[in-house]
Design a protein around this motif. Sequence first.
Motif, PDB file in Angstrom:
ATOM      1  N   ALA A  81      -1.898  44.217 -32.870  1.00 31.53           N
ATOM      2  CA  ALA A  81      -1.697  43.912 -31.550  1.00 31.53           C
ATOM      3  C   ALA A  81      -1.922  42.656 -31.332  1.00 31.53           C
ATOM      4  N   LEU A  82      -2.842  41.849 -32.035  1.00 30.09           N
ATOM      5  CA  LEU A  82      -2.994  40.279 -31.765  1.00 30.09           C
ATOM      6  C   LEU A  82      -1.849  39.732 -32.382  1.00 30.09           C
ATOM      7  N   ARG A 101      -2.620  31.892 -32.561  1.00 27.96           N
ATOM      8  CA  ARG A 101      -1.324  31.069 -31.865  1.00 27.96           C
ATOM      9  C   ARG A 101      -1.197  29.928 -32.911  1.00 27.96           C
ATOM     10  N   LEU A 110      -6.974  35.427 -30.471  1.00 26.00           N
ATOM     11  CA  LEU A 110      -5.598  35.097 -29.968  1.00 26.00           C
ATOM     12  C   LEU A 110      -5.463  33.708 -30.059  1.00 26.00           C
ATOM     13  N   LYS A 154       1.403  40.556 -32.494  1.00 31.91           N
ATOM     14  CA  LYS A 154       2.397  40.792 -31.370  1.00 31.91           C
ATOM     15  C   LYS A 154       2.141  39.700 -30.274  1.00 31.91           C
ATOM     16  N   SER A 155       0.949  39.689 -29.904  1.00 36.90           N
ATOM     17  CA  SER A 155       0.594  39.128 -28.620  1.00 36.90           C
ATOM     18  C   SER A 155       0.692  37.261 -28.927  1.00 36.90           C
ATOM     19  N   ALA A 156       0.203  37.110 -29.908  1.00 38.68           N
ATOM     20  CA  ALA A 156       0.022  35.567 -30.509  1.00 38.68           C
ATOM     21  C   ALA A 156       1.560  34.924 -30.350  1.00 38.68           C
ATOM     22  N   ARG A 157       2.503  35.713 -30.963  1.00 41.14           N
ATOM     23  CA  ARG A 157       4.049  35.101 -30.621  1.00 41.14           C
ATOM     24  C   ARG A 157       4.012  33.803 -31.515  1.00 41.14           C
TER      25      ARG A 157
END
Lengths: 301, 469
Positions: free
Chosen positions: A88-89, A69, A65, A91-94
């Motif tokens: 999923a990674l 990022r 992540l 999406k969360s990394a933004r």
Amino acid sequence: MNHGKIIFLLLALSALLRAQTLEVVTTTPDLADLARRIGGKTVTVESLTRGGEDLHQVNIRPSMLARLREADLLVEMGLDMEHAWLPALLKSARNDRITPGRDGFVNASVAVKARANEDQGKGVHQHPLGNPHFNLDPVAMGRVADLIAERLTALRPADRELYESNRKAFAADLDDHLKSWRDRLATLEGATFIEYHETWGYFADRFGLKILGRIEPRPGVAPGPRQMASLAGDARKAGAKLVVGRPPHRQDLEKMAELIEGRSLAIDPMSRLDEEGGYLGFMDRVVTDFVDLLKPKASGR
Amino acid sequence: MTSENHRTGLIVLSLLALVAACRGQGTEVERRIAELEARQNQQIAELKENYEARIAGLETEIRGLKGQVVDLGSDLRQDLERELQELANSGPAGDALGQTTIFSNVRNPALGVVGEFIWSGSSLDDDFSLYERFALRGVEITIAGEVDDALEYYVALHIDEDEGLELEEAFALARNLLPDTFSLKFGRFNVDHGKTSPLHEHELPIVDKPGVIQDYLGGSLRGTGVELHHWLPLGDDLLRWSLGVFNTADSDAHVIGGPLAGEHHHHEDEDLLPGERGLENFAFNARITAIFELTPDSTLQVGGSLLWAPEQRGVLEHDHEDEDEDDEEPIIRDLEKLTLSFDLTYRNIDPSDGSGFEALAEFLFNSQETGDPETGEVDRHHAFGFHVVGEYHLDQWLSLGAAFDWYERALEPGESWDVGAFVTWKWNEFNRLRLEGRWYEDTTFGEDYVLVLVQWTTTIGNHGHPLPW
């Protein structure tokens, strides 16, 4: 100098150093090697996997992540190869820079004519978009290198000449290796082998080999004795003497090799992070293994 | 006259001299022109020779390059040309780029169905029907998708034999509307409390949620409200926190075995007390967790969660339907519930074959008030409990494990515990069989007993792969 100034200077220095290189993250070591060769000193490259994993069940780690990022460029294989962990990674990394659709997101499979899955429709664990193991076709990977060069150029136009020059150098190196691999496998043209999972089609097509069948009755389903015996019967008729699959399936590979009085090759279908010679070194190892094991038994393993 | 003649003579002589001089000069110019012409011709000849040599060199080079291409394999070139042609001709991809219907399918939802079938048998002497049966625990239908680039939605419906259709979760998740790595979840959903409670039952490593989770949190702690999430990197590790505010601290469970077998809900929305509510009446939940990457194959997660539900409603022995008829019936409003959880998760899996070990331990402290509407008396109960689950994966398909659970009862005196062992076999990504044996020390029956469960879980269609933290 007070602490505030020191912190400001450190931050400025950090930003300066960061601006000097592009942070490239790839999903596999093969793609990482290509990115390093094209990007040279203008990039720092990290692969999220190490090469021995089953890409459908990669351990999701917090450092992944963090890398995503920070990334300026993400290169994935595509064709659902990374579907179980990368979305999923992402999406969360933004990280807007590597959002699909931006220059910083590369789906390598768009550079490749995907091979249809022969096991499509036989059961679970399908890749409806096509077989994702195109890294086993060096010509396809040459096109992926072109795509990476194109995206690096888009992100850093000032280094266009460097990327073009590195791309040409890689293409020349790939051509040299390709000629050598074709020469070495030429005598084995038409040779038949068995694979565990639908993986080696691109390689077989490129070098004139034939795949008789798969040990798995359906994708992701372990074989039963009947399936093994039936396939072994076909293999004996066709003269197939080699069984290829990933190391975790070594037991089934060896069993099948015994049934057909042939040999087994337990090999990961991608390079490892510490692979000597990177992607080309890996393909060299693959070709050497196939040449050794497809030769008559007296000189083989 | 003589002087005029002399002058005329001088003029003539001067003219003659001038003409002679001009004639001499003209010869020089012609000579120089001739020299220049000669030099030009020579340079042209040299250039021509030079260019011809270079052209010849280039032609030789081109011939050489052509030869090399042929050496590399004309079939390879044909392959490339064929594949390029196929790419150019690939119709479906091109067709998909043009929208031909009123509604674009880009944002179509993903649909998934999970079915759970359980056979159970027990060592109890009498045929307790709850434990001697083949049951459809439930079918969960999930609908998930994106509204736009910023908003996702998720709906989970549960269907079972006893309750029919019920809404498990229905929430939206806003990611890109907020800065940094903040995200906002709103609607009805499983509250971010601990590791086990937020999981759906089919995602558990064992058949039922541990007794301590059922007793203190009601299984899946569920609320209607809003939850703010944020994560930040700590080098290669990660810190994540969330804060939520909910209308109720509701819960949901579909328990197969143990003291709460047959339970579905602890606290129902229907039990909400009437009247105005201030912020102090809402339920609050907070969680903070850190995930450490010990090695490339192993992680350790440490987390703490706090639930504060100032007005917990389900425990009131109070029939709201009769409320209008009996205005005299007392209502106790300010009952408190506070649950504090601490969790530890260790995972070490070899990603090449899926073998490895994972373990989870959760320790819970529950402090809860109960009230007697008849007398108006309020009692506070404190209880502590924990559970541990360990699972060893032989490979990605087969695993075996054990689970232990001990807890003081949340609302009554006494303790309960159970211990179990299980074998899980995934015969493919979409189907899983589990055999579980569990020994309960359960005061409900006044004797210890063993329960044997066989669980088949099957997934059809889409199934999510969320982050495991």
